[in-house]
Scaffold this active site. Sequence first.
Site, short mmCIF file in Angstrom:
data_model
loop_
_atom_site.label_atom_id
_atom_site.label_comp_id
_atom_site.label_asym_id
_atom_site.label_seq_id
_atom_site.Cartn_x
_atom_site.Cartn_y
_atom_site.Cartn_z
N SER A 182 0.83 -1.20 0.00
CA SER A 182 0.00 0.00 0.00
C SER A 182 0.87 1.26 0.00
O SER A 182 1.64 1.48 -0.93
CB SER A 182 -0.96 -0.04 1.19
OG SER A 182 -1.95 0.96 1.10
N ASP A 277 -10.03 -4.65 -4.85
CA ASP A 277 -9.35 -3.48 -4.30
C ASP A 277 -9.47 -2.34 -5.30
O ASP A 277 -9.10 -2.50 -6.48
CB ASP A 277 -7.89 -3.81 -4.03
CG ASP A 277 -7.07 -2.65 -3.49
OD1 ASP A 277 -7.68 -1.64 -3.09
OD2 ASP A 277 -5.83 -2.77 -3.47
N HIS A 309 -8.32 -4.77 -0.17
CA HIS A 309 -7.03 -4.14 0.09
C HIS A 309 -6.46 -4.58 1.45
O HIS A 309 -7.15 -4.54 2.47
CB HIS A 309 -7.20 -2.62 0.08
CG HIS A 309 -5.91 -1.87 0.12
ND1 HIS A 309 -5.07 -1.76 -0.97
CD2 HIS A 309 -5.30 -1.18 1.13
CE1 HIS A 309 -4.02 -1.04 -0.64
NE2 HIS A 309 -4.12 -0.69 0.62
#
Length: 334
Positions: A182, A277, A309
């Site tokens: 991320s 996601d 995610h």
Amino acid sequence: MGTTNDEIALELLPFLCVYKSGRVERLFGSPTVPPSPEGDPQTGVSSKDIDISSPSISARLYLPTTASTTATPTQKLPLLLYFRGSAFCIESAFSFIHQRYISLLSARASALIVSIEYRIAPEHPLPAAYHDSWEALLWLLSHSPQEQGSLTNSSNADHPQQLDQWILDHADFDRFFTGGDSAGANIVHNVAMRARSAGLTSRIRGMFLSQPYFWGSTRIGFEAGRPDVDLISRIWVFVSGGAGLDDPNINPLAEEAPSLGGLGCSKFVLVCVAGDDTLKERGKAYYEELKKSGWDGEVDLFEVEGEKHGFHGLDPECENSKLMIGRLASFLNQ
């Protein structure tokens, strides 16, 4: 009734609130936990904390049971410099979910992992995290036989020279990787672009970007119909101190962004995305652009269908998480 200083100045839900007094209340995240110097009960991986550059940069190191910290070291291990995720504004390298996940990855890959604790917003907006991550890269490379004594820190004349024995004993710098999830994957990209200009491309064998936090002002793919589009945009503006959504740091495919052909990584890139996601489209676009950029290396895309995610960190024991961790482990052993 509360005082004016108790009033909320800004909300970034579900993550945090900033009060007029300057106090930051983080509403989301797992508790910090101590390292496991004697070995994690589940994986056997040993961990310890170190200071890289006081007071801002520290790290948690993970050493799998395939190595010994007491006997004369004989086995060199893949080395991963890891940048955690969590939106540049919450969590910690010392938190429970990251300790659990990195211990599992270290055990599966038989890799020595250095997980960086960088400064976060709003107390330290970007580029603080980029600065800390770059300093950590230089510090780690200073352990390498090829680099000892040759690296200089352009931004800090007091660049630390204290070396760590685990790294000296066990790290194979011919198998040095960077990786992150991320926001951490965003850092991986930005550090790699800087590494090219610093002449360090040959030192980084490969990098993985897991569900990378890239974005832009124009919606692509299925983004327009997703419920978290506004939040993703607001996070960037908040943590960057008001930078635009096409800033090259968040949109590496923007017109003004440098070509991915200049990526400072010598051989391998792995881009991982999750099927459910919102950020999936950006990860796939990054993969496609890197393939045609002229970058001289091998790039792969790994997609796990149906997952959201950060799934492999939040629930590392589910079957898809095991599949994901297994793919990362194989990447670190090439």
